[in-house]
Design a protein around this motif. Structure first.
Motif, short mmCIF file in Angstrom:
data_model
loop_
_atom_site.label_atom_id
_atom_site.label_comp_id
_atom_site.label_asym_id
_atom_site.label_seq_id
_atom_site.Cartn_x
_atom_site.Cartn_y
_atom_site.Cartn_z
N SER A 1 73.87 -19.46 -42.30
CA SER A 1 74.04 -18.01 -42.21
C SER A 1 74.64 -17.61 -40.87
CB SER A 1 72.71 -17.28 -42.41
OG SER A 1 71.82 -17.54 -41.35
N HIS A 2 75.31 -16.47 -40.87
CA HIS A 2 75.72 -15.76 -39.66
C HIS A 2 74.78 -14.56 -39.57
CE1 HIS A 2 80.12 -17.28 -39.31
NE2 HIS A 2 79.38 -18.18 -39.93
N TYR A 3 74.10 -14.40 -38.48
CA TYR A 3 73.04 -13.41 -38.40
C TYR A 3 73.57 -12.00 -38.60
CZ TYR A 3 69.13 -10.67 -36.68
OH TYR A 3 68.10 -9.77 -36.56
N CYS A 4 73.22 -11.40 -39.74
CA CYS A 4 73.52 -9.99 -40.04
C CYS A 4 74.98 -9.63 -39.82
CB CYS A 4 72.63 -9.06 -39.21
SG CYS A 4 70.89 -9.21 -39.59
N SER A 5 75.90 -10.52 -40.16
CA SER A 5 77.33 -10.24 -40.02
C SER A 5 78.05 -10.58 -41.31
CB SER A 5 77.92 -11.06 -38.87
OG SER A 5 79.29 -10.75 -38.69
N ILE A 6 78.86 -9.67 -41.79
CA ILE A 6 79.60 -9.90 -43.03
C ILE A 6 80.52 -11.10 -42.87
CG2 ILE A 6 81.32 -8.94 -44.62
CD1 ILE A 6 80.29 -6.16 -43.89
N ILE A 7 80.40 -12.07 -43.77
CA ILE A 7 81.29 -13.23 -43.76
C ILE A 7 82.53 -12.87 -44.56
CG2 ILE A 7 81.59 -15.61 -44.54
CD1 ILE A 7 78.71 -16.12 -43.79
N THR A 8 83.68 -12.96 -43.91
CA THR A 8 84.93 -12.50 -44.49
C THR A 8 85.72 -13.59 -45.20
OG1 THR A 8 85.98 -12.85 -42.35
CG2 THR A 8 85.17 -10.64 -42.82
N ARG A 9 85.51 -14.85 -44.81
CA ARG A 9 86.28 -15.92 -45.44
C ARG A 9 85.56 -17.25 -45.34
NH1 ARG A 9 91.69 -15.95 -47.34
NH2 ARG A 9 91.40 -13.70 -47.14
N LEU A 10 85.65 -18.03 -46.41
CA LEU A 10 85.11 -19.39 -46.47
C LEU A 10 86.24 -20.36 -46.79
CD1 LEU A 10 81.87 -19.11 -48.69
CD2 LEU A 10 81.95 -19.71 -46.28
N GLU A 11 86.25 -21.51 -46.14
CA GLU A 11 87.23 -22.55 -46.45
C GLU A 11 86.61 -23.92 -46.21
OE1 GLU A 11 90.22 -22.32 -47.68
OE2 GLU A 11 90.64 -20.17 -47.46
N TYR A 12 86.98 -24.89 -47.05
CA TYR A 12 86.66 -26.29 -46.78
C TYR A 12 87.83 -26.90 -46.03
CZ TYR A 12 82.62 -26.50 -49.94
OH TYR A 12 81.40 -26.31 -50.54
N SER A 13 87.54 -27.79 -45.08
CA SER A 13 88.60 -28.51 -44.39
C SER A 13 89.29 -29.45 -45.38
CB SER A 13 88.04 -29.30 -43.21
OG SER A 13 87.10 -30.27 -43.65
#
Length: 436
Positions: free
Chosen positions: A150-162
């Protein structure tokens, strides 16, 4: 009363307007567009619109993320209805349905097609194992997601696998890019942080990997609300180069005079060899092409590819590694015609391919509608209609820009305003007073 009205207005902007998205099958067998809660797929093999099969009725609210797996076997969608759906791309039947605790903001599929990760507005990343599906079961299987980081109380804008699958990269509203080791047993959690890529001064909006034969691990490029695209050695977290795209595109100063804001980078897409990176920028009617030099580890502006004759500001872009076409879409969930059909506009750019010479400008051009693969049937299926008014898309561009900034720019409040917001929080309202 005024404060309550302000809160309602903020929530309406954040939840009702979602950009149209586009995704391309890795072999360009099909092209998918989402706008609002509608998911539209066109088969370039059959030359017709695909009928999606979902016994649960599909998405009920705006879709915020769509993605094909690397093999093209799966397609995943997720959004504001707190659902993540996994589709088999041969039958286009929904095979898995996952319920999220919060609204879904981004998702990614592991390179081996075994796991789907998705993030929610609270900053939690979940993983789902999709490698054990029984294709004889006609009904979608309800899967339970497991939180892994998790990122503490911050909207996650993008996910990527390397590219090598060793890491999962998460970007958020608080300017951070986190590189986490993706474990062999992800259902047990991802606890090892490899690095942080720090340098952006506004929300990180998009990520893309660039790699070549001589550098399989690749480099990471990121776009942001600060109007820059940055190049990273993500394993070490080292910032290699920064390209001020807003200024180079010629839209920075005009935007500042009117609104005193920077044009955000909305999406990135790289060629298969990583030599070119296409950039979509708010208020830019077209795309910008950047050249990446692996030897010098730099980014440089090559060309601005403009769309002539209409206001076309892409909200999402995508390409297949096997094709020289870059696909673009513009639209918003709040944009409706008189018959209440959600509209999108699809365009394509040719020549988006390997660019070995650093001294020559790539030969790219925007295709006319008659030149796009699939022609009128594709446009009819993905856009909602063939002819769309100019005014509608000017409105859409402004709506997406406003909604993006309201959702992702951190708001600054006075001490009195912060106290009022604390008193109005739902979790405070719902607490039962302690018994004396």
């Amino acid at each position: 009363m005024e404060d309550n009205h302000m809160e309602e207005s903020e929530q309406k902007l954040e939840t009702e307007v979602a950009p149209a998205l586009i995704a391309v099958h890795p072999s360009q067998i099909s092209v998918s567009v989402s706008v609002g809660s509608e998911l539209r797929v066109f088969s370039l093999q059959d030359g017709s619109r695909v009928k999606l099969i979902d016994e649960t009725g599909g998405h009920k609210d705006s879709i915020r993320a769509i993605r094909y797996s690397r093999s093209g076997q799966f397609f995943v969608s997720g959004g504001d209805d707190k659902l993540v759906k996994v589709w088999d791309t041969k039958s286009w039947r929904c095979i898995y349905s996952v319920v999220s605790e919060k609204r879904v903001t981004s998702l990614a599929i592991s390179g081996d097609g075994m796991f789907v990760c998705f993030a929610d507005k609270f900053g939690v990343v979940y993983v789902v194992d999709i490698g054990d599906h029984n294709y004889e079961n006609p009904a979608p299987v309800n899967k339970k997601a497991v939180p892994i980081l998790s990122h503490y109380c911050s909207i996650i804008t993008r996910l990527e696998y390397s590219p090598d699958g060793k890491y999962i990269i998460t970007a958020d509203r608080d300017f951070k890019i986190r590189v986490t080791v993706f474990p062999k047993e992800p259902l047990n959690g991802a606890h090892e942080i490899q690095s942080f890529c720090l340098g952006h001064t506004e929300f990180v909006s998009c990520l893309a990997f660039i790699s070549c034969q001589d550098y399989a691990q690749g480099l990471l490029v990121s776009g942001s609300g600060d109007s820059t695209v940055r190049l990273w050695d993500y394993a070490s977290g080292c910032l290699l180069d920064t390209c001020d795209v807003g200024a180079e595109a010629g839209v920075l100063h005009s935007i500042q005079r009117q609104e005193e804001v920077l044009p955000a980078i909305t999406d990135l897409c790289a060629t298969a060899d990583g030599s070119l990176v296409a950039v979509a920028v708010q208020s830019l009617p077209g795309i910008m092409l950047l050249r990446c030099s692996f030897s010098a580890r730099t980014l440089s502006v090559v060309k601005v590819v403009s769309v002539k004759g209409e206001t076309f500001i892409p909200t999402s872009i995508g390409a297949a590694p096997s094709s020289p076409l870059l696909w673009m879409v513009m639209g918003a969930s709040s944009l409706q015609s008189n018959d209440s059909a959600l509209l999108a506009r699809v365009r394509a750019v040719s020549g988006f391919t390997t660019n070995t010479s650093e001294s020559t400008e790539p030969e790219v051009s925007v295709l006319e509608d008659t030149e796009i693969p699939g022609g009128e049937p594709l446009l009819q299926a993905l856009q909602g209609k063939l002819s769309i008014g100019e005014e509608a898309f000017s409105t859409a561009a402004e709506a997406v820009k406003t909604a993006m900034r309201n959702l992702l720019i951190k708001k600054q409040y006075s001490a009195e305003r912060r106290e009022f917001r604390k008193r109005g929080r739902n979790d405070k309202k719902n607490q039962t007073p302690a018994q004396s």
